[in-house]
Write a protein that holds these residues in place. Sequence first.
Motif, PDB file in Angstrom:
ATOM      1  N   VAL A 141       0.829  -1.199   0.000  1.00 43.24           N
ATOM      2  CA  VAL A 141       0.000   0.000   0.000  1.00 43.24           C
ATOM      3  C   VAL A 141       0.868   1.255   0.000  1.00 43.24           C
ATOM      4  N   VAL A 142       1.926   1.246   0.790  1.00 40.33           N
ATOM      5  CA  VAL A 142       2.837   2.392   0.801  1.00 40.33           C
ATOM      6  C   VAL A 142       3.464   2.581  -0.577  1.00 40.33           C
ATOM      7  N   ALA A 143       3.832   1.473  -1.221  1.00 38.58           N
ATOM      8  CA  ALA A 143       4.407   1.574  -2.567  1.00 38.58           C
ATOM      9  C   ALA A 143       3.393   2.098  -3.572  1.00 38.58           C
ATOM     10  N   LEU A 144       2.123   1.682  -3.441  1.00 37.40           N
ATOM     11  CA  LEU A 144       1.096   2.146  -4.370  1.00 37.40           C
ATOM     12  C   LEU A 144       0.796   3.632  -4.191  1.00 37.40           C
ATOM     13  N   THR A 145       0.877   4.128  -2.971  1.00 36.45           N
ATOM     14  CA  THR A 145       0.576   5.535  -2.719  1.00 36.45           C
ATOM     15  C   THR A 145       1.783   6.440  -2.948  1.00 36.45           C
ATOM     16  N   PHE A 146       2.970   5.859  -3.152  1.00 37.29           N
ATOM     17  CA  PHE A 146       4.161   6.692  -3.332  1.00 37.29           C
ATOM     18  C   PHE A 146       4.090   7.469  -4.637  1.00 37.29           C
ATOM     19  N   ALA A 147       3.740   6.788  -5.732  1.00 38.72           N
ATOM     20  CA  ALA A 147       3.720   7.454  -7.039  1.00 38.72           C
ATOM     21  C   ALA A 147       2.702   8.592  -7.105  1.00 38.72           C
ATOM     22  N   PRO A 148       1.435   8.402  -6.663  1.00 42.63           N
ATOM     23  CA  PRO A 148       0.509   9.537  -6.703  1.00 42.63           C
ATOM     24  C   PRO A 148       0.958  10.714  -5.854  1.00 42.63           C
ATOM     25  N   ASN A 149       1.492  10.444  -4.649  1.00 44.87           N
ATOM     26  CA  ASN A 149       1.959  11.542  -3.800  1.00 44.87           C
ATOM     27  C   ASN A 149       3.138  12.274  -4.431  1.00 44.87           C
ATOM     28  N   LEU A 150       4.039  11.519  -5.054  1.00 44.64           N
ATOM     29  CA  LEU A 150       5.191  12.142  -5.699  1.00 44.64           C
ATOM     30  C   LEU A 150       4.743  13.019  -6.864  1.00 44.64           C
ATOM     31  N   ILE A 151       3.801  12.521  -7.662  1.00 44.79           N
ATOM     32  CA  ILE A 151       3.298  13.306  -8.795  1.00 44.79           C
ATOM     33  C   ILE A 151       2.585  14.558  -8.315  1.00 44.79           C
ATOM     34  N   ALA A 152       1.797  14.430  -7.233  1.00 43.01           N
ATOM     35  CA  ALA A 152       1.101  15.601  -6.694  1.00 43.01           C
ATOM     36  C   ALA A 152       2.088  16.646  -6.185  1.00 43.01           C
ATOM     37  N   ASP A 153       3.169  16.211  -5.536  1.00 49.77           N
ATOM     38  CA  ASP A 153       4.179  17.153  -5.055  1.00 49.77           C
ATOM     39  C   ASP A 153       4.857  17.880  -6.211  1.00 49.77           C
ATOM     40  N   VAL A 154       5.201  17.153  -7.263  1.00 44.85           N
ATOM     41  CA  VAL A 154       5.846  17.779  -8.416  1.00 44.85           C
ATOM     42  C   VAL A 154       4.917  18.800  -9.067  1.00 44.85           C
ATOM     43  N   GLN A 155       3.639  18.450  -9.241  1.00 46.76           N
ATOM     44  CA  GLN A 155       2.690  19.390  -9.839  1.00 46.76           C
ATOM     45  C   GLN A 155       2.501  20.625  -8.963  1.00 46.76           C
ATOM     46  N   ARG A 156       2.438  20.437  -7.650  1.00 48.93           N
ATOM     47  CA  ARG A 156       2.249  21.578  -6.754  1.00 48.93           C
ATOM     48  C   ARG A 156       3.460  22.508  -6.783  1.00 48.93           C
ATOM     49  N   LEU A 157       4.659  21.948  -6.765  1.00 56.61           N
ATOM     50  CA  LEU A 157       5.865  22.782  -6.772  1.00 56.61           C
ATOM     51  C   LEU A 157       6.068  23.479  -8.115  1.00 56.61           C
ATOM     52  N   ARG A 158       5.741  22.803  -9.202  1.00 59.52           N
ATOM     53  CA  ARG A 158       5.871  23.460 -10.506  1.00 59.52           C
ATOM     54  C   ARG A 158       4.875  24.595 -10.649  1.00 59.52           C
ATOM     55  N   ALA A 159       3.654  24.399 -10.137  1.00 63.05           N
ATOM     56  CA  ALA A 159       2.671  25.484 -10.183  1.00 63.05           C
ATOM     57  C   ALA A 159       3.116  26.664  -9.327  1.00 63.05           C
ATOM     58  N   ALA A 160       3.701  26.400  -8.162  1.00 62.80           N
ATOM     59  CA  ALA A 160       4.188  27.484  -7.305  1.00 62.80           C
ATOM     60  C   ALA A 160       5.321  28.253  -7.981  1.00 62.80           C
ATOM     61  N   ARG A 161       6.225  27.551  -8.683  1.00 65.02           N
ATOM     62  CA  ARG A 161       7.315  28.243  -9.371  1.00 65.02           C
ATOM     63  C   ARG A 161       6.798  29.067 -10.548  1.00 65.02           C
ATOM     64  N   ARG A 162       5.775  28.577 -11.240  1.00 66.33           N
ATOM     65  CA  ARG A 162       5.211  29.371 -12.335  1.00 66.33           C
ATOM     66  C   ARG A 162       4.555  30.640 -11.819  1.00 66.33           C
ATOM     67  N   LEU A 163       3.875  30.548 -10.678  1.00 64.43           N
ATOM     68  CA  LEU A 163       3.245  31.735 -10.105  1.00 64.43           C
ATOM     69  C   LEU A 163       4.281  32.773  -9.682  1.00 64.43           C
ATOM     70  N   ARG A 164       5.465  32.327  -9.318  1.00 67.27           N
ATOM     71  CA  ARG A 164       6.530  33.252  -8.923  1.00 67.27           C
ATOM     72  C   ARG A 164       7.385  33.695 -10.101  1.00 67.27           C
ATOM     73  N   GLY A 165       7.028  33.252 -11.310  1.00 66.53           N
ATOM     74  CA  GLY A 165       7.784  33.661 -12.479  1.00 66.53           C
ATOM     75  C   GLY A 165       9.117  32.978 -12.619  1.00 66.53           C
ATOM     76  N   ARG A 166       9.277  31.810 -12.040  1.00 66.46           N
ATOM     77  CA  ARG A 166      10.526  31.080 -12.105  1.00 66.46           C
ATOM     78  C   ARG A 166      10.379  29.884 -13.052  1.00 66.46           C
ATOM     79  N   PRO A 167      11.471  29.467 -13.677  1.00 69.34           N
ATOM     80  CA  PRO A 167      11.374  28.351 -14.637  1.00 69.34           C
ATOM     81  C   PRO A 167      11.031  27.046 -13.926  1.00 69.34           C
ATOM     82  N   ASP A 168      10.153  26.266 -14.550  1.00 70.17           N
ATOM     83  CA  ASP A 168       9.763  24.966 -13.988  1.00 70.17           C
ATOM     84  C   ASP A 168      10.070  23.824 -14.934  1.00 70.17           C
ATOM     85  N   LYS A 169      10.769  24.104 -16.025  1.00 65.56           N
ATOM     86  CA  LYS A 169      11.128  23.070 -16.990  1.00 65.56           C
ATOM     87  C   LYS A 169      12.635  23.086 -17.202  1.00 65.56           C
ATOM     88  N   GLY A 170      13.124  22.046 -17.837  1.00 61.95           N
ATOM     89  CA  GLY A 170      14.543  21.959 -18.105  1.00 61.95           C
ATOM     90  C   GLY A 170      15.336  21.449 -16.910  1.00 61.95           C
TER      91      GLY A 170
END
Length: 342
Positions: A141-170
């Motif tokens: 169960v921990v292994a199954l929930t790792f991927a969704p949580n990791l993807i959610a963290d990446v999406q949240r941090l990329r959205a925060a960097r875009r709002l601050r005008g910082r690059p989120d790619k590359g």
Amino acid sequence: MSLGTAASRTTNPLLLALLIAVSAYVVATCRPAAAPRSYSAFVRLGLAVLLVRLAFAIALGSPIPGTHVIVTLPEVPLPHWAQGIRLGGRVTAEGLLFALYDGLKLAALLICVGAANALAGPTRLLKSLPGALYETGVAVVVALTFAPNLIADVQRLRAARRLRGRPDKGIRGLLHVGLPVLEGALERSVALAAAMDARGYGRTAAVPAPVRRTTAALTLGGLLGVCAGTYGLLTAEGGTYGIPVLLAGLAAALGGLWLGGRRTPRTRYRPDRWDLRACLVAASGAAVAVLLTLAASADPAALHPGVVPLVAPTLPLRAAAAVLLGLLPAFLAPAPARKEPS
């Protein structure tokens, strides 16, 4: 997961595309609003696997002989000890088509696993496991929930960097996002370990030695019986003893799991009861896997179309109807409709 089992039984691109479409429709219909959006990540992973498989077929060649040459690449000479491997050379339509079928099979398997990851509730999965498999179930169960949580963290941090005008790619954006994601994963691991220790995870009850020995003998003997029975079903010589040995092994393994559950006393708050709808949903997925397996044995040419000579794949109607049974969860257990704000 049953759709993934069905995908592993065929290389017909029409059936694989139908399996992907069925899984996508079920996810779009049944996924709750609060569920993690990991299905799209698995779709991208499946597409990447397909492209890599085609790239390997072009660069390294294919074991399938072909006469329809698409392009001839410059071939790199290799030493004599690398016989059977080549870099460059002729790229044939037969080799590319074989790589396409093989890569699409793996991609469909990954996408079906992503559908199960997006729909399955880890809490309900853990509740349904017997006590002997509780510790293993927690790890799964921990292994199954790792991927969704990791993807959610990446999406949240990329959205925060875009709002601050910082690059989120590359490369630069990846480095600035990777460290916070790693830090969040470590924090969740520490919090999970503390919560599991507070709830007595890993502690066992005292069980007499004869019960422990009987449990080990039943579990080990049952697993060996399952392996022997499965081997008997897959071979022509073992058709007479395959089913009895398999059933005896399953009975012994279940008895071992039942006795092993006495070492891990558990109580369930609001136990999850299976109703008729849940049974029908589970039966629909199992039916797809079983019917595709039977179809692969009855008509292997239709489920595994050849590439030499080049022929267009056909859609076996019975196998397609079996795949369409996977749509039943979309009608039996749809997600509740979202309420519009007043």
